[in-house]
Design an enzyme around this catalytic site. Structure first.
Site, PDB file in Angstrom:
ATOM      1  N   ARG A 188      92.914  43.955  72.059  1.00 12.30           N
ATOM      2  CA  ARG A 188      92.679  43.730  73.487  1.00 12.30           C
ATOM      3  C   ARG A 188      92.653  45.041  74.278  1.00 12.30           C
ATOM      4  O   ARG A 188      91.914  45.165  75.262  1.00 12.30           O
ATOM      5  CB  ARG A 188      93.731  42.775  74.063  1.00 12.30           C
ATOM      6  CG  ARG A 188      93.416  41.323  73.761  1.00 12.30           C
ATOM      7  CD  ARG A 188      94.420  40.394  74.398  1.00 12.30           C
ATOM      8  NE  ARG A 188      93.995  39.004  74.274  1.00 12.30           N
ATOM      9  CZ  ARG A 188      94.751  37.971  74.631  1.00 12.30           C
ATOM     10  NH1 ARG A 188      95.960  38.159  75.138  1.00 12.30           N
ATOM     11  NH2 ARG A 188      94.292  36.742  74.498  1.00 12.30           N
ATOM     12  N   LYS A 232      96.050  20.252  64.920  1.00 11.51           N
ATOM     13  CA  LYS A 232      96.199  18.988  65.637  1.00 11.51           C
ATOM     14  C   LYS A 232      94.992  18.583  66.464  1.00 11.51           C
ATOM     15  O   LYS A 232      94.466  19.383  67.233  1.00 11.51           O
ATOM     16  CB  LYS A 232      97.413  19.082  66.563  1.00 11.51           C
ATOM     17  CG  LYS A 232      98.714  19.140  65.795  1.00 11.51           C
ATOM     18  CD  LYS A 232      99.865  19.130  66.752  1.00 11.51           C
ATOM     19  CE  LYS A 232     101.167  18.892  66.006  1.00 11.51           C
ATOM     20  NZ  LYS A 232     102.306  18.943  66.920  1.00 11.51           N
ATOM     21  N   GLY A 269      93.058  31.749  69.520  1.00 10.91           N
ATOM     22  CA  GLY A 269      94.240  32.166  68.741  1.00 10.91           C
ATOM     23  C   GLY A 269      94.060  32.411  67.258  1.00 10.91           C
ATOM     24  O   GLY A 269      93.655  33.505  66.836  1.00 10.91           O
ATOM     25  N   GLY A 304      93.561  30.615  75.023  1.00  8.77           N
ATOM     26  CA  GLY A 304      93.491  29.453  75.912  1.00  8.77           C
ATOM     27  C   GLY A 304      92.212  29.399  76.735  1.00  8.77           C
ATOM     28  O   GLY A 304      91.631  28.339  76.936  1.00  8.77           O
TER      29      GLY A 304
HETATM   30  C1  3PG Z   1      96.688  34.849  76.505  1.00 14.09           C
HETATM   31  O1  3PG Z   1      97.274  35.604  75.732  1.00 14.09           O
HETATM   32  O2  3PG Z   1      96.236  33.747  76.165  1.00 14.09           O
HETATM   33  C2  3PG Z   1      96.450  35.340  77.896  1.00 14.09           C
HETATM   34  O3  3PG Z   1      96.911  36.628  78.049  1.00 14.09           O
HETATM   35  C3  3PG Z   1      97.081  34.407  78.897  1.00 14.09           C
HETATM   36  O4  3PG Z   1      98.458  34.359  78.747  1.00 14.09           O
HETATM   37  P1  3PG Z   1      99.257  33.080  79.269  1.00 14.09           P
HETATM   38  O5  3PG Z   1      98.913  31.966  78.318  1.00 14.09           O
HETATM   39  O6  3PG Z   1     100.705  33.460  79.216  1.00 14.09           O
HETATM   40  O7  3PG Z   1      98.775  32.791  80.657  1.00 14.09           O
HETATM   41 MG    MG Z   2      97.893  31.676  76.151  1.00  9.11          MG
END
Ligand code: 3PG
Ligand code: MG
Length: 401
Positions: free
Chosen positions: A39, A200, A357, A380
């Site tokens: 990142r 899931k 992820g 996310g």
């Molecule tokens: C992540 O790692 O998904 C982003 O930096 C957002 O982080 P957060 O889910 O804590 O808002």
């Molecule tokens: Mg996150």
């Protein structure tokens, strides 16, 4: 999401201006040391470009979830050096992201210099998108650049609020992410296939519901495939399975059929008696999982079938591992698929976009994370985008344009 509807840094005159750049430095860290700098490296080009154009660059980021408290382990201090390394120039640091400490540090900045401010989430007002806090951030800059697609699903002061107060534009990483996502799902070359894995179904209901209306083929792998097998009356033994979602799984299959989206489930699977690396295992037909065993990967016939489908496709969007890739040899199905995706991409036959992820970790396990058309840095935010939701950070940039 149409990419033409927001400003980019091409339209800005940043010379000698104070530019607030929101990036996502929320990187994996072990014992205070960055363990994966992806990142940081992906955020660096925008910062470097602004600095080279003579901007006074003020870098904003969150780290972790300190919940409005000053948590020393969540300081951005350990990121000064890695960021300076990625930029090839020194990075100044301020112990706070607002108030006199930040204001003094910004005042000392000369054109072309870079300043990193302390964790935004040390102030609870950041996540509340509170107007007084947005004001305090806004006085530090003349222009706002959002280069954090991976936090664009959050409507926070630094990801959403600032775009309403300052002239706003997308950074290069944000621009690249949105372009890639548009090519994958917004305006894809067809046929388009979605490959969805992960443990899931419950975390991916909205995503599957949105995708079946958009893609031509949907390949389902990972633990969530077990729920779909179960929903079709197939016994899955001790496998991970959300039995209470059988009806929902059937609804998704019906919706896919109505939308003429071809759904592919595993036809053979790798089963073992326990969830551990090198557990004794064998390949069985998907409808022949013994009662005392669990499914940990897709089998070779499934892999071959999926590859045959991918060869017919022009576009692939991939989220989630298809097997228990963290335990060898249950990574084999995913590795074989990932390598074929990389090969088709390299041959110019497939546009491939992956994100979320574990997906990147699964691609890295296959050694192909840099061989797809685009691999998103978002978790996310990538999921919410696949769900068809408007991302507040992106929506604010579009409104500001
Ligand atoms: C992540 O790692 O998904 C982003 O930096 C957002 O982080 P957060 O889910 O804590 O808002
Ligand atoms: Mg996150």
């Amino acid at each position: 999401m149409p990419t033409a509807t927001f400003k980019t840094i091409d339209s800005l005159d940043v010379s000698a201006k104070r530019v607030l750049v929101r990036v996502d430095l929320n990187v994996p860290m072990k014992k205070g040391v960055v363990s994966d700098a992806t990142r940081i490296e992906r955020a660096a080009p925008t910062i470097a470009e602004l600095a080279s154009k003579g901007a006074r660059v003020v870098v904003l980021s969150h780290f972790g979830r300190p919940d409005g408290k000053r948590v020393p382990e969540m300081s951005l201090r350990p990121l000064i050096e890695p960021l300076a390394k990625a930029l090839g120039k020194p990075v100044a640091f301020a112990e706070d992201c607002i108030g006199p400490v930040a204001e003094d540090a910004v005042r000392l900045l000369k054109p072309g210099e870079v300043l990193l401010l302390e964790n935004l989430r040390f102030h609870k007002e950041e996540e509340k998108n509170e107007s007084g806090f947005i004001d305090k951030l806004s006085v530090l800059g003349d222009i706002y650049v959002n280069d954090a697609f991976s936090t664009a699903h959050r409507a926070h002061a630094s990801t959403e609020g600032l775009a309403h107060l300052l002239p706003a534009a997308a950074g290069r990483l944000m621009e690249a992410e949105l372009q890639a996502l548009d090519q994958a799902l917004g305006n894809p070359k067809r046929p388009v296939c979605a490959l969805i894995g992960g443990a899931k179904v419950s975390t991916k209901l909205d995503l599957l519901g949105n995708l079946v209306g958009k893609v031509d083929k949907l390949i389902i792998g990972g633990g969530m495939a077990n729920t779909f097998l179960h929903a079709q009356g197939i016994a899955v033994g001790k496998s991970l399975c959300e039995k209470d979602l059988a009806e929902t799984a059937r609804e998704i299959l019906a919706k896919a059929e109505a939308a003429k989206c071809k759904v592919l489930l595993p036809v053979d699977v790798v089963v073992a008696t326990e969830f551990r690396a090198d557990a004794p295992h064998r390949v069985v037909d998907a409808n022949a999982c013994p009662d005392d065993q669990m499914i940990l990967d897709i089998g070779p016939r499934s892999v071959a079938g999926y590859i045959a489908e991918l060869r017919d496709c022009a576009t692939l969007v991939w989220n989630g591992p298809v097997g228990a890739f963290e335990l060898k040899p249950f990574d084999e199905g995913g590795v074989a698929l990932a390598r074929e995706v990389a090969r088709l991409t390299g041959d110019g036959k497939l546009l491939s976009v992956a994100g979320g992820g574990d997906t990147v970790a699964a691609l890295a396990a296959a050694g192909v994370e840099d061989k797809l058309s685009y691999v998103s840095t978002a978790g996310g935010a990538f999921l919410e985008w696949m769900e068809g939701k408007a991302l507040p950070g992106v929506a604010a940039l579009i409104r500001a344009a």
